[in-house]
Design a protein around this motif. Sequence first.
Motif, PDB file in Angstrom:
ATOM      1  N   HIS A  38       0.875  -1.040  -0.134  1.00  0.00           N
ATOM      2  CA  HIS A  38       0.159  -0.071   0.082  1.00  0.00           C
ATOM      3  C   HIS A  38       1.110   1.244   0.034  1.00  0.00           C
ATOM      4  O   HIS A  38       0.587   2.130  -0.893  1.00  0.00           O
ATOM      5  N   ALA A  39       1.693   1.422   1.025  1.00  0.00           N
ATOM      6  CA  ALA A  39       2.647   2.205   0.880  1.00  0.00           C
ATOM      7  C   ALA A  39       3.507   2.630  -0.261  1.00  0.00           C
ATOM      8  O   ALA A  39       3.640   3.740  -0.664  1.00  0.00           O
ATOM      9  N   LYS A  40       3.924   1.584  -1.049  1.00  0.00           N
ATOM     10  CA  LYS A  40       4.789   1.736  -2.171  1.00  0.00           C
ATOM     11  C   LYS A  40       3.972   2.073  -3.100  1.00  0.00           C
ATOM     12  O   LYS A  40       4.426   3.061  -3.948  1.00  0.00           O
ATOM     13  N   TYR A  41       2.520   1.780  -3.347  1.00  0.00           N
ATOM     14  CA  TYR A  41       1.557   2.380  -4.514  1.00  0.00           C
ATOM     15  C   TYR A  41       1.624   3.957  -4.107  1.00  0.00           C
ATOM     16  O   TYR A  41       1.490   4.391  -5.020  1.00  0.00           O
ATOM     17  N   GLU A  42       1.216   4.067  -3.111  1.00  0.00           N
ATOM     18  CA  GLU A  42       1.048   5.485  -2.741  1.00  0.00           C
ATOM     19  C   GLU A  42       2.160   6.251  -3.026  1.00  0.00           C
ATOM     20  O   GLU A  42       2.018   7.447  -3.611  1.00  0.00           O
ATOM     21  N   GLU A  43       3.354   5.824  -2.650  1.00  0.00           N
ATOM     22  CA  GLU A  43       4.639   6.709  -2.938  1.00  0.00           C
ATOM     23  C   GLU A  43       5.081   6.807  -4.237  1.00  0.00           C
ATOM     24  O   GLU A  43       5.428   7.770  -4.836  1.00  0.00           O
ATOM     25  N   ASP A  44       4.836   5.605  -5.182  1.00  0.00           N
ATOM     26  CA  ASP A  44       5.191   5.404  -6.355  1.00  0.00           C
ATOM     27  C   ASP A  44       4.196   6.177  -7.338  1.00  0.00           C
ATOM     28  O   ASP A  44       4.549   6.550  -8.373  1.00  0.00           O
ATOM     29  N   VAL A  45       2.941   6.042  -7.202  1.00  0.00           N
ATOM     30  CA  VAL A  45       2.057   6.238  -8.198  1.00  0.00           C
ATOM     31  C   VAL A  45       0.990   7.518  -7.434  1.00  0.00           C
ATOM     32  O   VAL A  45       1.053   8.636  -8.316  1.00  0.00           O
ATOM     33  N   PHE A  46       0.424   7.372  -6.410  1.00  0.00           N
ATOM     34  CA  PHE A  46      -0.536   8.434  -5.979  1.00  0.00           C
ATOM     35  C   PHE A  46       0.246   9.943  -5.713  1.00  0.00           C
ATOM     36  O   PHE A  46      -0.064  11.044  -5.945  1.00  0.00           O
ATOM     37  N   LEU A  47       1.299   9.843  -4.822  1.00  0.00           N
ATOM     38  CA  LEU A  47       1.986  11.082  -4.441  1.00  0.00           C
ATOM     39  C   LEU A  47       2.441  11.846  -5.372  1.00  0.00           C
ATOM     40  O   LEU A  47       2.340  12.892  -5.590  1.00  0.00           O
ATOM     41  N   PRO A  48       3.086  11.199  -6.496  1.00  0.00           N
ATOM     42  CA  PRO A  48       3.501  12.112  -7.405  1.00  0.00           C
ATOM     43  C   PRO A  48       2.492  12.599  -8.338  1.00  0.00           C
ATOM     44  O   PRO A  48       2.521  13.712  -8.565  1.00  0.00           O
ATOM     45  N   LEU A  49       1.429  11.979  -8.590  1.00  0.00           N
ATOM     46  CA  LEU A  49       0.208  12.303  -9.197  1.00  0.00           C
ATOM     47  C   LEU A  49      -0.278  13.547  -8.262  1.00  0.00           C
ATOM     48  O   LEU A  49      -0.566  14.804  -8.781  1.00  0.00           O
ATOM     49  N   ALA A  50      -0.218  13.444  -6.903  1.00  0.00           N
ATOM     50  CA  ALA A  50      -0.937  14.553  -6.123  1.00  0.00           C
ATOM     51  C   ALA A  50      -0.133  15.913  -6.000  1.00  0.00           C
ATOM     52  O   ALA A  50      -0.520  16.895  -6.064  1.00  0.00           O
ATOM     53  N   LYS A  51       1.243  15.462  -6.098  1.00  0.00           N
ATOM     54  CA  LYS A  51       2.209  16.747  -5.971  1.00  0.00           C
ATOM     55  C   LYS A  51       1.992  17.311  -7.329  1.00  0.00           C
ATOM     56  O   LYS A  51       1.998  18.524  -7.492  1.00  0.00           O
ATOM     57  N   ALA A  52       1.976  16.675  -8.723  1.00  0.00           N
ATOM     58  CA  ALA A  52       1.580  17.448  -9.907  1.00  0.00           C
ATOM     59  C   ALA A  52       0.595  18.203  -9.894  1.00  0.00           C
ATOM     60  O   ALA A  52       0.282  19.409 -10.372  1.00  0.00           O
ATOM     61  N   VAL A  53      -0.798  17.495  -9.402  1.00  0.00           N
ATOM     62  CA  VAL A  53      -2.129  18.327  -9.299  1.00  0.00           C
ATOM     63  C   VAL A  53      -2.036  19.351  -8.326  1.00  0.00           C
ATOM     64  O   VAL A  53      -2.316  20.696  -8.865  1.00  0.00           O
ATOM     65  N   LEU A  54      -1.604  19.096  -7.261  1.00  0.00           N
ATOM     66  CA  LEU A  54      -1.588  20.272  -6.162  1.00  0.00           C
ATOM     67  C   LEU A  54      -0.590  21.546  -6.466  1.00  0.00           C
ATOM     68  O   LEU A  54      -1.010  22.632  -5.955  1.00  0.00           O
ATOM     69  N   SER A  55       0.310  21.284  -7.000  1.00  0.00           N
ATOM     70  CA  SER A  55       1.341  22.167  -7.185  1.00  0.00           C
ATOM     71  C   SER A  55       1.243  22.991  -8.396  1.00  0.00           C
ATOM     72  O   SER A  55       1.795  24.356  -8.309  1.00  0.00           O
ATOM     73  N   ARG A  56       0.253  23.066  -8.994  1.00  0.00           N
ATOM     74  CA  ARG A  56      -0.083  23.980 -10.256  1.00  0.00           C
ATOM     75  C   ARG A  56      -0.452  25.075  -9.541  1.00  0.00           C
ATOM     76  O   ARG A  56      -0.589  26.100 -10.161  1.00  0.00           O
ATOM     77  N   GLN A  57      -1.443  24.937  -8.532  1.00  0.00           N
ATOM     78  CA  GLN A  57      -1.677  26.022  -7.940  1.00  0.00           C
ATOM     79  C   GLN A  57      -1.348  25.970  -6.175  1.00  0.00           C
ATOM     80  O   GLN A  57      -1.864  25.242  -5.544  1.00  0.00           O
ATOM     81  N   GLY A  58      -0.557  26.910  -6.006  1.00  0.00           N
ATOM     82  CA  GLY A  58       0.201  26.893  -4.644  1.00  0.00           C
ATOM     83  C   GLY A  58      -0.742  26.784  -3.538  1.00  0.00           C
ATOM     84  O   GLY A  58      -0.393  26.490  -2.354  1.00  0.00           O
ATOM     85  N   GLU A  59      -1.650  27.620  -3.610  1.00  0.00           N
ATOM     86  CA  GLU A  59      -2.533  27.916  -2.558  1.00  0.00           C
ATOM     87  C   GLU A  59      -3.367  26.734  -2.078  1.00  0.00           C
ATOM     88  O   GLU A  59      -3.524  26.412  -1.001  1.00  0.00           O
ATOM     89  N   HIS A  60      -3.447  25.587  -3.012  1.00  0.00           N
ATOM     90  CA  HIS A  60      -4.057  24.303  -2.645  1.00  0.00           C
ATOM     91  C   HIS A  60      -2.963  23.690  -1.837  1.00  0.00           C
ATOM     92  O   HIS A  60      -3.253  23.029  -0.677  1.00  0.00           O
ATOM     93  N   MET A  61      -1.709  23.657  -2.075  1.00  0.00           N
ATOM     94  CA  MET A  61      -0.533  22.713  -1.406  1.00  0.00           C
ATOM     95  C   MET A  61      -0.380  23.626  -0.054  1.00  0.00           C
ATOM     96  O   MET A  61      -0.437  23.121   1.149  1.00  0.00           O
ATOM     97  N   ALA A  62      -0.456  25.009   0.066  1.00  0.00           N
ATOM     98  CA  ALA A  62      -0.616  25.845   1.274  1.00  0.00           C
ATOM     99  C   ALA A  62      -1.563  25.466   2.297  1.00  0.00           C
ATOM    100  O   ALA A  62      -1.556  25.384   3.459  1.00  0.00           O
TER     101      ALA A  62
END
Length: 179
Positions: A137-161
Amino acid sequence: MSSSNINLESAPLDNFSECHSGIVRHLNDLDSLVPLLEPARQAHRLAAEAVRFFRASIFEHHNEEEKDLFPAVIANANAGEERNKAQEAVDRLVREHRHLESVWSKLEPQLDAIAHGGAGEVDVEAIKLLVGNYQAHAKYEEDVFLPLAKAVLSRQGEHMAALGLRIHMRHTPLQVTPF
């Protein structure tokens, strides 16, 4: 003296000798307990730590992901393929959370008993299942989901903040200062 007289005369001493043999056997058994004491203490400590950690951290971690991170990623993913990928990943991760929590709920009372000095039965296969599934579970989250989350949320800094602030506020104790 006949040989039968010698046996009668030594019989009480033979009984003492046999008694000593039994005492020595039991003392040897007692001595074999010594190397088992530290592993038993370690088992109690590890079980207590697992129970404490799951109660304090794992369920809170799942809750934060499901309440804050997952909805933020889905809401901010681009419509179409990116959002579909995000939704599929979130659905998988939530299913895995429920499965892991279910396995834990069966193990927790067993580990809690050990943590409190018991030596009850523990479902070793359930421990292996929990560990293996959580690692996957952690490997899938680290390898697949979190990179996607970073790409999505970093487009608008206020979402990450905003996400960071919500998580920070939950982990920061409220400090009230007197007037």
